[in-house]
Design an enzyme around this catalytic site. Sequence first.
Site, short mmCIF file in Angstrom:
data_model
loop_
_atom_site.label_atom_id
_atom_site.label_comp_id
_atom_site.label_asym_id
_atom_site.label_seq_id
_atom_site.Cartn_x
_atom_site.Cartn_y
_atom_site.Cartn_z
N ASP A 151 0.86 -1.18 0.00
CA ASP A 151 0.00 0.00 0.00
C ASP A 151 0.90 1.24 0.00
O ASP A 151 2.10 1.16 0.29
CB ASP A 151 -0.89 -0.04 1.25
CG ASP A 151 -1.74 1.20 1.41
OD1 ASP A 151 -2.51 1.50 0.48
OD2 ASP A 151 -1.61 1.89 2.43
N ASP A 160 -0.31 5.28 0.83
CA ASP A 160 -0.55 6.30 1.86
C ASP A 160 -0.59 5.69 3.25
O ASP A 160 -1.36 4.77 3.53
CB ASP A 160 -1.88 7.02 1.59
CG ASP A 160 -1.85 7.83 0.30
OD1 ASP A 160 -0.78 7.90 -0.32
OD2 ASP A 160 -2.90 8.37 -0.09
N ASP A 204 -1.84 -0.65 5.88
CA ASP A 204 -2.19 -0.02 7.16
C ASP A 204 -3.69 0.12 7.39
O ASP A 204 -4.10 0.54 8.48
CB ASP A 204 -1.57 1.39 7.22
CG ASP A 204 -2.27 2.35 6.27
OD1 ASP A 204 -2.22 2.12 5.04
OD2 ASP A 204 -2.88 3.32 6.75
#
Length: 260
Positions: free
Chosen positions: A8, A10, A196
């Site tokens: 991922d 961001d 996250d």
Amino acid sequence: MQLMVFTDLDGTLLDHESYSSADAAPALALLKSLNVPVVLASSKTAAEIAPLQAELGLSEWPAIVENGATTLEPGADTVDDRDAYEALRAALREIPADLRRMFRGFGDMGVDEIMRHTKLDFEAAARAGDRSHSEPGLWSGTDEDEASFLAALATHGVAARRGGRFLTLSFGGTKAGAMAGIITKYQPARTLALGDAPNDTEMLELADFGVIVRNDHGPGIPELPGEKNGSIRRTELAGPAGWNKAVLDVVQELKLQESA
């Protein structure tokens, strides 16, 4: 191919506030030296991902864009087909007005508003608004209203994924689904996935090694079954610093430098 990394962006490889990957530079350099592919997997558009791939030296590998709704092929810089996005916007027009007004998608915002919510500069915000398969947006209603909103969208074949900042709508496709296709094509011996947010969960569970990167700004990921057997771990450090340490740890565990 001894290892393939799926990540991922961001809040994971990129800092939540600055969008910098500087703290992950040592691990990225090591992976490059070992010829370990890094596949970016994000809700970002192809127009956003392609320049970032080039900046990080990852353009030779595919990328998973718009939360898995489509894949950017190696060396490509855009996805031209916008039919799915236009169909998403049409579905939103069919939603009852009292629910529809609680969702403000990128298609409802101008570039200036996208800049305000994402903290991107003008050029980057314009790329973020260049959608082809999905519609991220902000939800302002209650959880109960959101359930009604999603149920109404489901009658049009639209599903939703919750990321770190936005609720993203699409006609299906997940990061894990796109990841599975890439694994089938490249046949790596092992896979590592880092994320996250809740929309990363299936990707983490699919990998041989899953890493939940600490992000104090997002909703986080509840405890996963793999954490008990060690196939999934969490970082103590946040964002790219946590990403860096986790990747270095896995490379050491697999003794990739010794085999190289």
